[in-house]
Motif scaffolding. Structure first.
Motif, mmCIF file in Angstrom:
data_model
loop_
_atom_site.group_PDB
_atom_site.id
_atom_site.type_symbol
_atom_site.label_atom_id
_atom_site.label_comp_id
_atom_site.label_asym_id
_atom_site.label_seq_id
_atom_site.Cartn_x
_atom_site.Cartn_y
_atom_site.Cartn_z
ATOM 1 N N ASP A 18 -13.363 3.171 -11.260
ATOM 2 C CA ASP A 18 -12.545 3.323 -12.458
ATOM 3 C C ASP A 18 -11.387 2.341 -12.550
ATOM 4 O O ASP A 18 -10.893 2.060 -13.623
ATOM 5 N N PHE A 19 -10.940 1.846 -11.409
ATOM 6 C CA PHE A 19 -9.767 0.996 -11.419
ATOM 7 C C PHE A 19 -10.067 -0.411 -10.918
ATOM 8 O O PHE A 19 -9.168 -1.191 -10.672
ATOM 9 N N HIS A 20 -11.344 -0.711 -10.721
ATOM 10 C CA HIS A 20 -11.790 -2.052 -10.365
ATOM 11 C C HIS A 20 -11.155 -2.547 -9.072
ATOM 12 O O HIS A 20 -10.891 -3.735 -8.916
ATOM 13 N N VAL A 21 -10.891 -1.617 -8.154
ATOM 14 C CA VAL A 21 -10.435 -1.990 -6.821
ATOM 15 C C VAL A 21 -11.648 -1.964 -5.906
ATOM 16 O O VAL A 21 -12.398 -1.000 -5.883
ATOM 17 N N THR A 22 -11.871 -3.024 -5.167
ATOM 18 C CA THR A 22 -13.070 -3.115 -4.355
ATOM 19 C C THR A 22 -12.918 -2.339 -3.052
ATOM 20 O O THR A 22 -11.808 -2.083 -2.586
ATOM 21 N N ILE A 23 -14.057 -1.985 -2.447
ATOM 22 C CA ILE A 23 -14.051 -1.315 -1.155
ATOM 23 C C ILE A 23 -13.385 -2.201 -0.110
ATOM 24 O O ILE A 23 -12.664 -1.724 0.769
ATOM 25 N N ASP A 24 -13.593 -3.501 -0.202
ATOM 26 C CA ASP A 24 -12.975 -4.429 0.749
ATOM 27 C C ASP A 24 -11.451 -4.369 0.667
ATOM 28 O O ASP A 24 -10.752 -4.428 1.683
ATOM 29 N N GLU A 25 -10.933 -4.253 -0.572
ATOM 30 C CA GLU A 25 -9.479 -4.165 -0.742
ATOM 31 C C GLU A 25 -8.934 -2.866 -0.166
ATOM 32 O O GLU A 25 -7.853 -2.845 0.444
ATOM 33 N N ILE A 26 -9.677 -1.776 -0.330
ATOM 34 C CA ILE A 26 -9.262 -0.505 0.233
ATOM 35 C C ILE A 26 -9.295 -0.569 1.756
ATOM 36 O O ILE A 26 -8.372 -0.104 2.447
ATOM 37 N N GLU A 27 -10.353 -1.175 2.304
ATOM 38 C CA GLU A 27 -10.453 -1.325 3.756
ATOM 39 C C GLU A 27 -9.295 -2.152 4.302
ATOM 40 O O GLU A 27 -8.734 -1.849 5.366
ATOM 41 N N GLU A 28 -8.908 -3.175 3.556
ATOM 42 C CA GLU A 28 -7.787 -4.012 3.974
ATOM 43 C C GLU A 28 -6.494 -3.196 4.053
ATOM 44 O O GLU A 28 -5.690 -3.359 4.980
ATOM 45 N N GLU A 29 -6.307 -2.293 3.078
ATOM 46 C CA GLU A 29 -5.118 -1.438 3.086
ATOM 47 C C GLU A 29 -5.151 -0.466 4.269
ATOM 48 O O GLU A 29 -4.144 -0.222 4.926
ATOM 49 N N ILE A 30 -6.332 0.104 4.527
ATOM 50 C CA ILE A 30 -6.468 1.038 5.644
ATOM 51 C C ILE A 30 -6.156 0.337 6.962
ATOM 52 O O ILE A 30 -5.484 0.878 7.842
ATOM 53 N N ASN A 31 -6.631 -0.912 7.108
ATOM 54 C CA ASN A 31 -6.429 -1.648 8.356
ATOM 55 C C ASN A 31 -4.959 -1.905 8.661
ATOM 56 O O ASN A 31 -4.588 -2.148 9.807
ATOM 57 N N LYS A 32 -4.112 -1.857 7.639
ATOM 58 C CA LYS A 32 -2.675 -2.077 7.846
ATOM 59 C C LYS A 32 -1.979 -0.835 8.400
ATOM 60 O O LYS A 32 -0.832 -0.912 8.852
ATOM 61 N N LYS A 33 -2.660 0.312 8.351
ATOM 62 C CA LYS A 33 -2.014 1.571 8.705
ATOM 63 C C LYS A 33 -1.750 1.673 10.209
ATOM 64 O O LYS A 33 -2.632 1.434 11.033
ATOM 65 N N LYS A 34 -0.515 2.036 10.551
ATOM 66 C CA LYS A 34 -0.201 2.425 11.910
ATOM 67 C C LYS A 34 -0.601 3.888 12.070
ATOM 68 O O LYS A 34 -0.408 4.689 11.166
ATOM 69 N N ILE A 35 -1.164 4.224 13.220
ATOM 70 C CA ILE A 35 -1.722 5.560 13.403
ATOM 71 C C ILE A 35 -0.749 6.430 14.192
ATOM 72 O O ILE A 35 -0.306 6.063 15.271
ATOM 73 N N TYR A 36 -0.440 7.591 13.632
ATOM 74 C CA TYR A 36 0.486 8.535 14.235
ATOM 75 C C TYR A 36 -0.273 9.771 14.728
ATOM 76 O O TYR A 36 -1.351 10.099 14.223
#
Length: 259
Positions: A18-36
């Motif tokens: 719906d928002f034309h954001v690719t799975i690759d872009e979402i994966e890139e955002e997830i990869n930036k996450k520090k894990i708590y």
């Protein structure tokens, strides 16, 4: 809690469609996450691309405990695990960041049993069996795993982008899988409840079969810091438009200007 996971797990598809954001872009955002500690994650196996999984199905051999397998589907709630501190260690809080080299436990979200290993033989590979064990998150020292980051040193903050090994603390063996060790009608029988899934076991060596990565999940994050305060009309104000020595009428005006 499950409601939040539902929102999280369909978020990829909604954004992509719906928002034309690719799975690759979402994966890139997830990869930036520090894990708590307290984060609930889906863990992906490097070579097979299957996910660490468990369910209310017991092994027909070995310990007879709840089985742990590799699951291909990426939308199954039975592939979600909560990261917590080792057995009998001080409770970690949600703002405690996980570091490479930490001793952790993985609690299966739906059955509240911990990822576990012990000197029983796995069904196919002959390696050490891996199971899910305990009651309401309570288990024993055989639930403890050492997080070994592959390209980072001990003490580095753990992020979703990092590939890692999970070393069983008591037996020093590594969590692993391989597509050749799969449950099928030949080795599991007709109407096998885990047909098409992979055996998860523990082995002595570190190789491609033992590499894992955080794929997605519910990540606890530290609160974002508020922007610096600012000056307006010679008075000190914060980001909500609240200024020193200001009455209610003036406050309304400042807020409206700020918006």
């Amino acid at each position: 809690m499950i409601k939040w996971f539902c929102i999280l797990l369909i978020f990829e598809q909604l954004l992509a469609q719906d928002f034309h954001v690719t799975i690759d872009e979402i994966e890139e955002e997830i990869n930036k996450k520090k894990i708590y500690y307290g984060s609930t994650v889906r863990i992906e196996h490097q070579t097979s691309k299957y996910f660490l999984h468990s369910h209310l199905v017991s092994y027909g051999s070995g310990s007879g405990q709840q089985s742990v397998t590799g699951m291909q589907a990426d939308h199954d709630y039975n592939s979600l695990w909560t990261i917590k501190e080792c057995y009998n260690q001080p409770l970690k809080k949600y703002d405690d960041q996980i570091k490479c080299g930490d001793c952790i436990r993985l609690e299966h979200m739906l059955t509240n049993r911990n990822l576990h290993s012990h000197p029983h033989q796995a069904p196919f590979s002959g390696n050490q069996e891996v199971s899910a064990y305990g009651d309401n998150g309570n288990g024993d020292t055989s639930d403890d795993w050492i997080l070994e980051c592959i390209d980072n040193k001990n003490g580095d903050h753990f992020q979703a982008s990092m590939w890692f090994y999970l070393k069983h603390k008591l037996t020093q063996k590594y969590l692993r899988s391989n597509k050749k060790d799969n449950f099928n009608q030949r080795n599991c029988g007709y109407h096998c409840p885990i047909e098409g899934q992979l055996e998860i076991s523990a082995q002595s060596t570190k190789n491609a079969d033992a590499k894992w990565k955080i794929h997605s999940g519910l990540f606890y994050q530290q609160p974002q810091q508020i922007e610096d305060d600012y000056e307006q009309d010679g008075r000190h104000c914060n980001t909500y438009g609240q200024c020193d020595d200001i009455d209610d009428d003036e406050f309304e005006t400042v807020v409206q200007k700020d918006l």
